[in-house]
Design a protein around this motif. Structure first.
Motif, short mmCIF file in Angstrom:
data_model
loop_
_atom_site.label_atom_id
_atom_site.label_comp_id
_atom_site.label_asym_id
_atom_site.label_seq_id
_atom_site.Cartn_x
_atom_site.Cartn_y
_atom_site.Cartn_z
N GLY A 159 0.81 -1.21 0.00
CA GLY A 159 0.00 0.00 0.00
C GLY A 159 0.84 1.26 0.00
N ASN A 503 -2.50 4.73 8.09
CA ASN A 503 -2.58 3.96 6.84
C ASN A 503 -2.81 2.48 7.06
OD1 ASN A 503 -1.92 5.34 4.05
ND2 ASN A 503 -0.82 6.51 5.61
N GLN A 505 -4.84 1.11 8.77
CA GLN A 505 -6.27 0.83 8.85
C GLN A 505 -6.83 0.37 7.50
OE1 GLN A 505 -7.91 1.08 12.03
NE2 GLN A 505 -5.72 1.15 12.47
N LYS A 506 -6.23 0.83 6.41
CA LYS A 506 -6.69 0.37 5.09
C LYS A 506 -6.33 -1.09 4.87
CE LYS A 506 -7.00 4.78 2.71
NZ LYS A 506 -6.67 5.56 1.48
N GLY A 510 -9.79 -2.23 4.47
CA GLY A 510 -9.99 -1.72 3.13
C GLY A 510 -10.60 -2.73 2.18
N ASN A 521 -7.77 -7.85 6.70
CA ASN A 521 -9.23 -7.78 6.53
C ASN A 521 -9.81 -9.19 6.49
OD1 ASN A 521 -11.88 -7.18 5.92
ND2 ASN A 521 -11.43 -6.03 4.05
N CYS A 526 -16.24 -4.53 3.00
CA CYS A 526 -16.00 -3.48 2.02
C CYS A 526 -17.02 -2.39 2.29
CB CYS A 526 -16.13 -4.02 0.60
SG CYS A 526 -15.78 -2.76 -0.66
N GLU A 531 -13.85 3.29 4.70
CA GLU A 531 -12.74 3.83 3.92
C GLU A 531 -12.71 5.36 3.99
OE1 GLU A 531 -12.49 2.10 -0.02
OE2 GLU A 531 -11.30 0.50 0.90
N VAL A 534 -11.21 6.38 7.31
CA VAL A 534 -9.75 6.25 7.30
C VAL A 534 -9.13 7.43 6.56
CG1 VAL A 534 -7.80 4.84 6.56
CG2 VAL A 534 -9.83 3.73 7.50
N ASP A 535 -9.73 7.80 5.43
CA ASP A 535 -9.24 8.97 4.70
C ASP A 535 -9.31 10.22 5.56
OD1 ASP A 535 -8.62 7.53 2.42
OD2 ASP A 535 -10.56 7.91 1.47
#
Length: 605
Positions: A159, A503, A505-506, A510, A521, A526, A531, A534-535
């Motif tokens: 990532g 990051n 967390q994705k 994610g 995950n 999804c 998401e 997190v952003d």
């Protein structure tokens, strides 16, 4: 019993608030970098605040693990590796201070410099940095490590690499990374990647290596001896290049770190009692209170230490894989939560002495609050209202039983939820519209005696709902293979959470992890809302926005009903040989990565 509590050098939550209130610091080359504001330690700091720079060198620590291993390369998806190798046997450009929420100081790099908006970061390597075989660390080694890990290494590294627009050598010992996304955390994450020796892997398949290749690194410890599935011994390198670097003073004090592997927890505990191990973490408070009464404890040769911390609970429990048809419907997952009689299980397992995990970030200022979402948290979640599950906006709490074995109220609720999802009870069995019984497999790792005991109690409750699951217990290598590829219905897992989620967390939640193997995950979720939260965490530039975003993410995750949480460990319990010592100053993360054995030492009395 030796109990150690925090020395109040500062109030950590207040420090967290202050740090998150500041904008990103920009400057010329610096000795360290904080996610928000400035590093707490000055350039001439003597050592990390929880390390003893006067600690003697010598001695050994021997710990136990349940399971086995078939690889010594912790940076690839293939094989099962002792998890400690990832941290003990490698170094990165920057090192983390676990007494701050998220701050790094120079390790292999002597300085770090960032662009005005952290759109690039540049490191200058220490001239004295060298591998254990005596060869100097070069910029080429760094660049090869980043590209290799980012392309064929473990998915955890992919990532960040995708966010690197360019990587270039800017001087004899300097390297610059330029990013293709607005992500201020990247300047820190890039500094934390393990550095490998390029020449060692020339002409070899890095992503297929197992126990045939002992990695060469810059770390203070090298793999000395091992037997696949049995033990690994790391010895301190007497010629370690970084012994005088202030970040390393008071660290790497022990001459040997040895990990022994056992078939189950009972055998491991008996080995500790017999003296084959000299340090043991205990996760069951009832066992700690009642079974640590053997002769070595009575004589004082083994002491019991209680270590506090201020980090979030994280999530530990039984995860439901929504890739499988059985758990796609949230009402089914909710039924599984109602059938799990936590209060009775907790009394049976721990004497009700350990509180339950209530959310992914519980036990911290970052966790979801009771009641409806309000203020900035609600503002973040409202655009996703149509997709959020019940409770995310209006308030949610885990089901609570009456504490009796039969758990009548919650069993009735579980049956009602299953009926809402289209299932009925026929001749005492829960069946679907096609008449087929509802069942699923619970996958456990061999030797996980505590989880097995919990599942035995859980299956008794499920039988009252008309459900009989299959319990499959497999060895560690098979468990790693199946969970890496999400080949399970329900299994046991832990997600650790820091005071500065970002990051990673994705990788945990994610959408990419639904189909790509090797992510955290496990539940196969999804969620556009998750998401987006997190952003929002990554783009926060104030304390209020950061805390609101983490609390909002916690609501999405918890109300997703993906995991059946068990009890949390809000302190650590370690029994150890009296000669094994540690500083009285405990970091805010407590007994965490980078504490034992890193700052422990051996001292004869």
């Amino acid at each position: 019993m030796r109990s150690v509590f925090f020395l109040k050098r500062h109030i950590s939550i207040a420090a967290l608030t202050l740090a998150l209130s500041a904008q990103f610091a920009t400057a010329d080359p610096q000795h360290g970098i904080a996610m928000y504001g400035d590093p707490e330690l000055p350039p001439d700091f003597v050592s990390l605040p929880y390390a003893n720079p006067e600690a003697p060198k010598g001695g050994r620590i021997v710990t136990g693990e349940v399971g086995g291993f078939d690889s010594l390369n912790p940076h690839i998806a293939k094989g099962s590796t002792p998890w400690q190798l990832r941290f003990l046997a490698y170094e990165s450009l920057m090192g983390r201070n676990w007494d701050e929420p998220f701050t790094l100081y120079g390790l292999l790099a002597e300085s770090i410099e960032v662009g005005e908006n952290r759109d690039w970061v540049e490191f200058v390597l220490r001239e004295e940095a060298a591998f254990s075989d005596g060869t100097p660390l070069t910029v080429e080694d760094v660049m090869w490590s980043y590209e290799t890990l980012g392309t064929i290494g473990h998915p955890r590294y992919h990532g960040a690499w995708k966010k690197v627009a360019s990587m270039e050598q800017t001087g004899p010992r300097s390297i610059r990374f330029t990013f293709n996304e607005d992500d201020p955390e990247m300047a820190l994450l890039i500094g934390m990647r393990p550095i490998l020796k390029n020449a060692q892997w020339d002409g070899k398949e890095f992503d297929a290596s197992g126990i045939d290749e002992v990695p060469i690194s810059t770390a203070p410890y090298v793999i000395d001896e091992f037997e696949a599935g049995r033990y690994v011994s790391l010895k301190r390198n007497p010629d370690y290049w970084g012994r005088d670097v202030n970040f390393m003073r008071g660290q790497a004090n022990l001459d040997e770190i040895r990990m022994e592997f056992y078939g189950d927890g009972t055998a491991m505990f008996e080995a500790f009692k017999a003296g084959a191990l000299n340090s043991s973490r205990e996760f069951n408070v009832e066992k700690w209170d009642t079974q640590y009464d053997f002769p070595a404890i009575d004589s004082g040769d083994v002491v019991k230490s209680v270590i506090p911390h201020e980090r979030p609970s994280g999530m530990t429990g039984f995860v439901m894989n929504t890739r499988r048809e059985q758990f796609k419907d949230w009402r089914v997952r909710d039924a599984m939560l109602h059938a799990f009689n936590f209060e009775f299980i907790n009394e049976t397992m721990t004497g009700s002495k350990q509180p339950r995990i209530t959310s992914y970030l519980s036990n911290s200022v970052l966790g979801m609050q009771d009641g409806p979402a309000e203020g900035r948290v609600r503002d973040l979640l409202e655009p996703f209202a149509a997709d959020l599950l019940p409770g995310a906006l209006d308030g949610y709490a885990l089901p609570v039983s009456d504490g009796t074995e039969r758990n009548r109220g919650n069993i009735r609720a579980a049956i009602d939820l299953m009926e809402e999802a289209g299932y009925t009870i026929n001749d005492g069995k829960m069946v679907g519209p096609d008449g087929a019984p509802f069942t699923f497999e619970i996958l456990l790792q061999q030797g996980s005696t505590e989880e097995q005991s919990i599942i035995d109690l859980y299956t008794q409750s499920l039988e009252r709902v008309g459900i009989t699951p299959t319990i499959t217990t497999i060895d560690s290598a098979q468990f790693k293979e199946r969970t890496t590829n999400y080949d399970f219905d329900m299994s046991y897992n832990r997600w650790g959470m820091s005071l500065s989620p970002g990051n990673e967390q994705k990788l945990y939640w994610g959408c990419d992890g639904v189909d790509n193997p090797g992510t955290r995950n496990w539940m196969g979720m999804c969620s556009p809302a998750a998401e987006a939260m997190v952003d929002a965490i990554l783009q926060s530039d104030s304390r209020d926005d950061f805390v609101a975003a983490t609390r909002a993410l916690d609501r999405v995750l918890t109300t997703g009903r993906y995991v059946i949480p068990i009890y949390q460990w809000n302190i650590s319990r370690i029994a150890h040989a009296k000669e094994l010592k540690y500083p009285t100053a405990i970091p805010i993360y407590g007994d965490w990565i980078g504490w034992q054995p890193d700052v422990w030492w051996w001292e004869e009395e």
